[in-house]
Design an enzyme around this catalytic site. Structure first.
Site, PDB file in Angstrom:
ATOM      1  N   LEU A   1      -3.623  -8.666  -8.146  1.00 19.14           N
ATOM      2  CA  LEU A   1      -4.160  -8.270  -9.444  1.00 19.14           C
ATOM      3  C   LEU A   1      -3.592  -6.929  -9.890  1.00 19.14           C
ATOM      4  O   LEU A   1      -3.880  -6.464 -10.975  1.00 19.14           O
ATOM      5  CB  LEU A   1      -5.688  -8.193  -9.389  1.00 19.14           C
ATOM      6  CG  LEU A   1      -6.408  -9.520  -9.138  1.00 19.14           C
ATOM      7  CD1 LEU A   1      -7.907  -9.286  -9.018  1.00 19.14           C
ATOM      8  CD2 LEU A   1      -6.106 -10.530 -10.233  1.00 19.14           C
ATOM      9  N   GLY A   2      -2.778  -6.314  -9.007  1.00 13.34           N
ATOM     10  CA  GLY A   2      -2.144  -5.054  -9.371  1.00 13.34           C
ATOM     11  C   GLY A   2      -2.903  -3.823  -8.953  1.00 13.34           C
ATOM     12  O   GLY A   2      -2.871  -2.807  -9.649  1.00 13.34           O
ATOM     13  N   VAL A   3      -3.594  -3.885  -7.804  1.00 13.68           N
ATOM     14  CA  VAL A   3      -4.350  -2.728  -7.341  1.00 13.68           C
ATOM     15  C   VAL A   3      -3.918  -2.346  -5.933  1.00 13.68           C
ATOM     16  O   VAL A   3      -3.418  -3.165  -5.166  1.00 13.68           O
ATOM     17  CB  VAL A   3      -5.871  -2.978  -7.351  1.00 13.68           C
ATOM     18  CG1 VAL A   3      -6.365  -3.223  -8.765  1.00 13.68           C
ATOM     19  CG2 VAL A   3      -6.264  -4.125  -6.431  1.00 13.68           C
TER      20      VAL A   3
ATOM     21  N   GLY B   1       3.354   6.588   7.940  1.00 16.46           N
ATOM     22  CA  GLY B   1       4.716   6.752   7.428  1.00 16.46           C
ATOM     23  C   GLY B   1       5.650   5.677   7.918  1.00 16.46           C
ATOM     24  O   GLY B   1       6.703   5.438   7.325  1.00 16.46           O
ATOM     25  N   ASN B   2       5.272   4.990   9.031  1.00 18.12           N
ATOM     26  CA  ASN B   2       6.049   3.849   9.498  1.00 18.12           C
ATOM     27  C   ASN B   2       5.740   2.582   8.696  1.00 18.12           C
ATOM     28  O   ASN B   2       6.461   1.584   8.806  1.00 18.12           O
ATOM     29  CB  ASN B   2       5.776   3.555  10.975  1.00 18.12           C
ATOM     30  CG  ASN B   2       6.657   4.346  11.916  1.00 18.12           C
ATOM     31  OD1 ASN B   2       6.172   5.094  12.762  1.00 18.12           O
ATOM     32  ND2 ASN B   2       7.965   4.189  11.764  1.00 18.12           N
ATOM     33  N   SER B   3       4.681   2.615   7.893  1.00 19.08           N
ATOM     34  CA  SER B   3       4.308   1.431   7.122  1.00 19.08           C
ATOM     35  C   SER B   3       5.476   0.932   6.282  1.00 19.08           C
ATOM     36  O   SER B   3       6.115   1.701   5.573  1.00 19.08           O
ATOM     37  CB  SER B   3       3.140   1.757   6.191  1.00 19.08           C
ATOM     38  OG  SER B   3       1.931   1.755   6.885  1.00 19.08           O
TER      39      SER B   3
ATOM     40  N   HIS C   1       0.817  -1.217   0.000  1.00 19.11           N
ATOM     41  CA  HIS C   1       0.000   0.000   0.000  1.00 19.11           C
ATOM     42  C   HIS C   1       0.853   1.270   0.000  1.00 19.11           C
ATOM     43  O   HIS C   1       0.325   2.363  -0.208  1.00 19.11           O
ATOM     44  CB  HIS C   1      -1.003  -0.003   1.159  1.00 19.11           C
ATOM     45  CG  HIS C   1      -0.456   0.352   2.511  1.00 19.11           C
ATOM     46  ND1 HIS C   1      -0.199  -0.583   3.487  1.00 19.11           N
ATOM     47  CD2 HIS C   1      -0.141   1.540   3.064  1.00 19.11           C
ATOM     48  CE1 HIS C   1       0.241   0.016   4.575  1.00 19.11           C
ATOM     49  NE2 HIS C   1       0.296   1.322   4.346  1.00 19.11           N
TER      50      HIS C   1
ATOM     51  N   ASP D   1       0.083  -7.482   1.633  1.00 17.92           N
ATOM     52  CA  ASP D   1       0.546  -6.102   1.812  1.00 17.92           C
ATOM     53  C   ASP D   1       2.066  -6.008   1.877  1.00 17.92           C
ATOM     54  O   ASP D   1       2.631  -5.379   2.763  1.00 17.92           O
ATOM     55  CB  ASP D   1      -0.071  -5.460   3.045  1.00 17.92           C
ATOM     56  CG  ASP D   1       0.065  -3.933   3.010  1.00 17.92           C
ATOM     57  OD1 ASP D   1       0.346  -3.391   1.921  1.00 17.92           O
ATOM     58  OD2 ASP D   1      -0.103  -3.287   4.061  1.00 17.92           O
TER      59      ASP D   1
END
Length: 550
Positions: free
Chosen positions: A283-285, A230-232, A123, A155
């Site tokens: 699927l590329g989303v 922002g830590n993701s 993401h 993710d």
């Protein structure tokens, strides 16, 4: 389960409302900017005209002894900074209601090899036009990045900054996560170029993932180290500087303390190995579950689409809401579970039917991902009869219909019908036992008069003579023939015939015969309309008739 709500009257983008742990607006810093190859996108982007933060980078460049590939020289959490990266993503996005805008956001990641491979969250990067990477808080130089592989169901994403000089990197822990284990979250929260390291413990080693909307994993780690948007994508480190998890979400229940979640390193390592060969369970989303209570719409809002992916080839665009895959409704409980179940069940490169709502235009589109016959098969608007027949049926029906999905007894076909049509036949038809659904307020009256609205949907053996199948319907006698038209919705191709004023009743009838792309059967759909709301029921039937996949 909490479901996100599409804020149709909100003054801020849906993306900002739904953001979990990607970064905020990108601070203005002086760097050597290099555009990335078109790849993916950050989920916490804000419109270009949103209020921008600013920061003055005064941090000296970080230097460390380079590490050989596969061997990390970092042996303490205190020495991990040179291997932790900040990722800034910029790209065009599309809000379901407000349309196109250009946004940017940021997240974190960490190097896993000396030649520039780094791990982050899907993401953070999927759908971005440019990716800019800074290593260890050094803002004097930026690197371009390309996405090697991504997985929206896990993710996770693997990116390559292609640095020829050896870079410091982290190694994975080999020990299972334990409750009470001391951990440190490293990264660059809130779009700030200054590196942070916060301490906490693992509060649950195998926490339930039901409250998480970003992915669908077997379990997650719950921890209490302070983490922010922002830590993701940043690492959770043990005291030896080894990666024991990847931070990916924060959740704030009502009247409770904030809960932080990470992906277990043992789960992540297996996925990262798959990503070396490209996308995995994807699927590329870049998608987030949403729910519009006023219109009872559930689905996955697409904020970004990866170039060249199955979704891109099918012409899914940012702003679309994926409502079904293989006929299965998406995100009814506000999670990615159904989406990922379909991908994991169907397998890689297998055709998957898709339906999307293009919210800002009101269009429903259908098509097929991974179409083996037409590589560039695109989703297409589903036929709408509302404007065409609106003046040709009688006004009536005090309220608009609510709809329910009906599956036949053989679990072969499904279609959505008005909830008021409570008289339903779902048993197989005839000696051949063909899949069959009939629905009306009174099925007997529907089948024997011209004044009762209702529908029949059945599956027959595949035939090329679709016109002959339509013409074989005996009820056409005594009706005005309004003509035959071609039909195509991206998944089914065929013809539909319109009839009206049968027996002087003033009714409208549409008969559709169409075959899906895989030619597995032929669909026959018959709808009789008396009032204007019945035309809406016809549109709903055309938008939802499909084969059934549990």
């Amino acid at each position: 389960m909490h479901r996100n709500t599409i804020a149709l009257t909100a003054a801020v983008p849906l993306l900002a409302v739904l953001a979990a742990c990607g970064g905020g607006n990108t601070p203005a810093v002086e760097t050597v900017t290099v555009e990335a190859t078109p790849t993916q996108d950050a989920t916490t982007a804000a419109p270009a005209d949103a209020e921008q933060q600013s920061a003055e980078p005064d941090q000296a460049p970080i230097t460390a002894a380079p590490a050989d590939a596969g061997i990390s020289t970092i042996t303490s959490h205190l020495d991990a900074q040179p291997a932790v990266v900040q990722i800034r993503a910029t790209g065009g996005m599309r809000h379901p209601e407000f349309g196109n805008y250009v946004g940017g956001g940021s997240g974190s990641g960490f190097l896993i090899s000396s030649d520039g491979l780094a791990v982050t969250n899907n993401h953070v990067v999927t759908g971005a036009a440019t990716l800019e990477v800074f290593i260890g808080g050094d803002t004097t130089r930026s690197y371009n990045a390309r996405v090697v592989g991504a997985s929206e169901c896990n993710d996770l994403a693997l990116i390559d900054i292609s640095e020829p000089e050896p870079l410091p990197h982290l190694s994975w822990s080999s020990d299972p996560v334990a409750v009470g284990q001391e951990i440190y979250v490293a990264g660059f929260p809130l779009g700030d170029p200054e590196y942070t390291l916060t301490r906490g413990i693992v509060s649950k080693a195998q926490a339930s993932s039901e409250e998480l909307t970003w992915a669908s994993v077997d379990h997650s780690m719950e921890h209490d180290a302070a983490a922010h948007p922002g830590n993701s994508g940043g690492p959770l480190l043990n005291t030896d500087g080894q990666v024991t998890g990847i931070h990916f979400s924060g959740f704030l229940p009502e009247d409770m303390v904030r809960q932080q979640y990470a992906i277990d390193h043992l789960l992540a390592q297996n996925v990262v190995e798959e990503l070396r060969d490209g996308d995995f369970e994807a699927l590329g989303v870049n998608a987030t579950p949403v729910y519009d209570e006023s219109q009872d719409i559930t689905g996955l809002w697409v904020s970004g689409v990866k170039a060249g992916s199955p979704a891109a080839r099918a012409k899914v665009v940012p702003g679309d809401i994926i409502t079904t895959l293989n006929g299965l409704p998406m995100a009814p409980d506000g999670s990615m579970a159904e989406y990922c179940d379909v991908l994991r069940t169907s397998g890689e490169d297998t055709p998957v039917s898709i339906e999307v709502l293009r919210y800002d235009t009101g269009e429903v589109l259908r098509g097929e991902l991974n179409n083996p016959i037409e590589e560039d098969a695109a989703i297409q608007p589903v036929m709408s009869f509302v404007q065409e027949l609106g003046d040709e049926v009688a006004e009536g029906g005090e309220t608009a219909y609510a709809y329910e999905s009906v599956v036949d007894d053989t679990e072969s076909i499904l279609v959505e019908v008005p909830a008021e049509w409570t008289d339903r036949v779902t048993s197989p038809y005839g000696e051949a036992g063909l899949p069959y659904i009939a629905a009306a307020a009174d099925v007997h009256a529907f089948e024997n008069t011209w004044s009762e609205p209702g529908l029949i949907y059945m599956g027959v053996d595949t035939t090329d003579d679709l016109v002959g199948l339509i013409d074989s319907m005996e009820f056409a006698d005594g009706c005005t023939d309004d003509g035959l038209s071609d039909y195509s919705d991206g998944l089914y191709t065929g013809h539909y015939h319109q009839y009206s004023d049968c027996g002087g009743s003033g009714n409208q009838i549409v008969v559709l015969a169409a075959t899906p792309n895989d030619a597995s059967f032929t669909a026959l759909l018959i709808v009789q309309m008396i009032h204007d709301r019945d035309v809406l029921a016809l549109d709903q039937a055309f938008a939802t008739f499909n084969y059934y996949t549990d």
